[in-house]
Motif scaffolding. Structure first.
Motif, mmCIF file in Angstrom:
data_model
loop_
_atom_site.group_PDB
_atom_site.id
_atom_site.type_symbol
_atom_site.label_atom_id
_atom_site.label_comp_id
_atom_site.label_asym_id
_atom_site.label_seq_id
_atom_site.Cartn_x
_atom_site.Cartn_y
_atom_site.Cartn_z
ATOM 1 N N SER A 72 0.824 -1.203 0.000
ATOM 2 C CA SER A 72 0.000 0.000 0.000
ATOM 3 C C SER A 72 0.862 1.259 0.000
ATOM 4 O O SER A 72 0.626 2.200 -0.766
ATOM 5 N N ARG A 73 1.897 1.257 0.832
ATOM 6 C CA ARG A 73 2.810 2.402 0.884
ATOM 7 C C ARG A 73 3.535 2.552 -0.455
ATOM 8 O O ARG A 73 3.708 3.643 -0.967
ATOM 9 N N ASP A 74 3.930 1.410 -1.011
ATOM 10 C CA ASP A 74 4.645 1.390 -2.285
ATOM 11 C C ASP A 74 3.801 1.999 -3.402
ATOM 12 O O ASP A 74 4.311 2.615 -4.321
ATOM 13 N N LEU A 75 2.484 1.790 -3.304
ATOM 14 C CA LEU A 75 1.595 2.275 -4.361
ATOM 15 C C LEU A 75 1.153 3.711 -4.131
ATOM 16 O O LEU A 75 0.263 4.209 -4.810
ATOM 17 N N GLY A 76 1.750 4.374 -3.158
ATOM 18 C CA GLY A 76 1.509 5.804 -3.007
ATOM 19 C C GLY A 76 0.596 6.200 -1.874
ATOM 20 O O GLY A 76 0.257 7.369 -1.733
ATOM 21 N N ALA A 77 0.179 5.236 -1.031
ATOM 22 C CA ALA A 77 -0.697 5.590 0.079
ATOM 23 C C ALA A 77 0.142 6.040 1.264
ATOM 24 O O ALA A 77 1.165 5.429 1.561
ATOM 25 N N ASN A 78 -0.287 7.110 1.945
ATOM 26 C CA ASN A 78 0.416 7.479 3.165
ATOM 27 C C ASN A 78 -0.103 6.606 4.308
ATOM 28 O O ASN A 78 -0.935 5.738 4.102
ATOM 29 N N GLN A 120 -3.947 6.693 4.804
ATOM 30 C CA GLN A 120 -4.649 6.029 3.694
ATOM 31 C C GLN A 120 -4.480 4.517 3.764
ATOM 32 O O GLN A 120 -5.401 3.760 3.470
#
Lengths: 377, 269
Positions: free
Chosen positions: B172-178, B181
């Motif tokens: 999730s973090r890798d895909l741009g979520a902080n 999120q």
């Protein structure tokens, strides 16, 4: 090389967990648009390099530049790098569409663009029409494609792949190797692929970095690494090989198994102890009086494509031969090989010194090929 | 093998028949009996026409709802932070420990704490607010009931969050979520299965908490549990008690239905 062509650069990067050093002062540069592979056994630190680039962990020492920018304080969500995880890490509560759209939704892209991009990328990985499927309903290979699509849809500068094929069966793995290579060529994105499977590395990469215990032992094209392994470790790791101890008599002459042989290497001191590598497929079984080496056949195993023959020479060295013709156990046979099939490795040579020496002598060895001593293809 | 398995399963079937099926059937039959023992529908009629019973059911429902919401509000963050700690199993054990104690003992402990000369009132006096009537109020009932139910919510929620693969968060973090999120779109939705089990484990028992209503709430709160107890033990109206027992079972099924597992993105089957 222009700096803007370099996408990732590691400068003396070290990583320690507690007091244990996982990476020992590693430096390398990755160019844009190439397919790189980190190859090594589990626990050699290859996944740590991936995690450092993705931003899941920070280096203990040294600097990592991505697109020329220092990344120490950049969280993973701010990096233009995406990861395909070993276990895929697909979100189980979302269908295929929502999984792939996740990154775009986080960027607050509008709905129309999202659905266009998602359907495009699903087409790219040959999963068009699977949008509404639940993750639990997909096969391993399909999940793999979803994971790749989910990463690619964000149009990253670089794709990190952490042993993505290890959970697939052999046939599917081979197919995916072709597909990944093809995908990388088509998109022109830099791929950094992590694996412990040397065949995978040889089949797909532009460049391979062989790792051992937190260090990069050798970097080169698949051909370089296969033909000119720097040491016993690399030779052993990349495919089957016969490694025996020998002595360098002078440039282009090596002695092992009690005999002298012409070879194409040089640059060592006279009488230096060396490791000699000959690949099993480079050895040809002949009559006992023909060929440079004589062995008595100990065992023979049918492997499908070839017979795996193992025999002992007069000095007690064991030799493995891959031959399409069968022989008999107990029979004495000769082994024939060309000078360029002999690969000589100095003991404890650094990669720089090795590269320099190879450079110096590869020019000379090509002239010997012109003289007609035979090419090995 | 199958023969052996059949033999081994006999005690379990016996158990279910004797202690689950048979009592429920008895309850069902009993609910159609009047005070004189004859077959009648008056119990059901009385229940649905009596203002007292309906209000009581509503009140029961409301308190069970409040207790569930409060437990969830406390347990979810607690469970989440617990999964992030180093010795999470130890901390979990500490928080689960109170369930090993009898509920009556815990109730008496609270009487001691909340009584007019209890610890809380002594504290209030020292800081100058003065002693308050704490025991036998609705608020104290809510607080004590919530305290008692927390472990039953904490445990399933903790397990659900703890089971989430770390790579899910990284992805999730890798895909741009902080971080927020990631929590909202990944951790929370995946942990919902634990929340569902927690709601089932807290809401249904809360409908029939009857000792607490007397000891802590001083009968200011009358739940279905209290009413069933009164009907069986005090007024000896077993028929009415059984009817309410059946209604409790029906409510239980309704709660199970509402909190059932729904799978998104999977065609109905």
């Amino acid at each position: 090389m222009l700096t803007e062509e370099i996408i990732v650069s590691f400068d003396q990067v070290e990583k320690k967990y507690d007091k244990e050093s996982v990476l020992k002062s590693i430096s390398f540069e990755l160019e844009k648009g190439k397919f790189y592979t980190l190859l090594g056994p589990s626990g050699c630190g290859k996944s740590t390099i991936l995690n450092l680039i993705a931003g899941f962990t920070t280096p203990t020492e040294g600097t990592i530049l991505i697109n020329g920018e220092e990344t120490k304080n950049t969280p993973p969500n701010k990096r233009k790098v995406n990861t395909v995880f070993q276990d895929y890490a697909l979100f189980p509560h979302m269908n295929v569409f929502d999984n792939v759209a996740f990154g775009l939704k986080m960027k607050k892209m509008n709905k129309q663009d999202i659905s266009k991009k998602v359907s495009d990328v699903l087409k790219l990985v040959r999963l068009a029409g699977f949008e509404e499927r639940g993750i639990a309903e997909m096969s391993g290979g399909q999940k793999q494609r979803v994971a790749i699509a989910r990463a690619l849809v964000n149009e990253p500068d670089m794709l990190l792949l952490d042993e993505p094929l290890s959970a697939l069966d052999l046939k599917l793995r081979t197919d995916m190797q072709y597909e990944l290579r093809e995908l990388q060529r088509r998109l022109g994105i830099t791929f950094l692929f992590v694996t412990h499977d040397q065949e995978e590395a040889l089949a797909m990469s532009d460049e391979i970095m062989v790792m051992k215990e937190g260090e990069i032992i050798q970097t080169g094209t698949p051909n370089d690494i296969y033909d000119e392994p720097i040491n016993r470790y690399v030779a052993d790791f990349i495919g089957e090989s016969n490694i025996v101890e020998g002595r360098m008599v002078e440039d282009y002459v090596v002695s092992f198994a009690g005999k002298r042989f012409a070879c194409v290497d040089g640059g060592m001191t006279s009488n230096e102890k060396v490791d000699v590598v000959i690949r099993p497929e480079d050895l040809v079984v002949n009559q006992a009086d023909e060929g440079g080496l004589q062995i008595s056949v100990q065992s023979q195993l049918f492997r499908g494509v070839h017979y795996e023959i193992v025999g002992l020479d007069d000095e007690g060295n064991s030799w493995m031969v891959h031959s399409t013709k069968k022989t008999e156990i107990g029979k004495r046979v000769g082994l024939q090989f060309d000078p360029q099939d002999i690969h000589i490795m100095r003991i404890n040579e650094t990669e720089e010194a090795f590269d320099e020496r190879i450079e110096q002598f590869s020019g000379l060895s090509s002239t010997s090929e012109v003289r007609g001593e035979g090419a090995d293809d | 093998m199958t023969r052996q398995r059949k033999l081994l399963s006999i005690p379990y079937y016996l158990w279910i028949v004797l202690f689950v099926v048979f009592p429920v059937l008895l309850l069902l039959v009993q609910s159609f009996r009047g005070l004189d023992g004859s077959f009648t529908l008056t119990n059901i009629q009385t229940y649905f026409t009596s203002q007292v019973y309906l209000t009581m059911t509503m009140q029961s429902f409301l308190y069970a709802f409040l207790i569930t919401v409060l437990t969830l509000a406390i347990s979810y963050p607690a469970a989440y932070f617990l999964t992030q700690t180093k010795h999470k199993q130890l901390w979990l054990l500490v928080l689960i420990l109170p369930t090993w104690m009898n509920i009556l003992l815990k109730a008496y402990a609270f009487i001691g704490i909340l009584s007019q000369t209890g610890f809380v009132n002594q504290l209030l006096e020292t800081i100058g607010i003065g002693a308050q009537q704490l025991l036998f109020t609705r608020l104290s009932f809510l607080i004590v009931a919530t305290y008692i139910e927390i472990p039953f919510m904490l445990l399933p929620v903790f397990n659900a969050i703890d089971e989430i693969d770390g790579s899910m968060v990284l992805a999730s973090r890798d895909l741009g979520a902080n971080e927020w999120q990631t929590f909202r779109s990944v951790i929370f939705p995946i942990s919902l299965s634990g929340v569902r089990s927690g709601i089932q484990a807290v809401f249904i028992p809360s409908l029939s908490l009857f000792m607490l209503t007397r000891l802590i709430a001083g009968n200011r709160v009358i739940t279905l549990g209290t009413a069933i107890e009164q009907n069986f033990l005090v007024t000896q109206n077993w028929g009415m008690g059984s009817t309410m027992g059946i209604i409790l079972i029906l409510i239980m099924f309704a709660v199970m239905y509402v909190t059932r597992k729904r799978r998104k993105g999977v065609p109905g089957r």
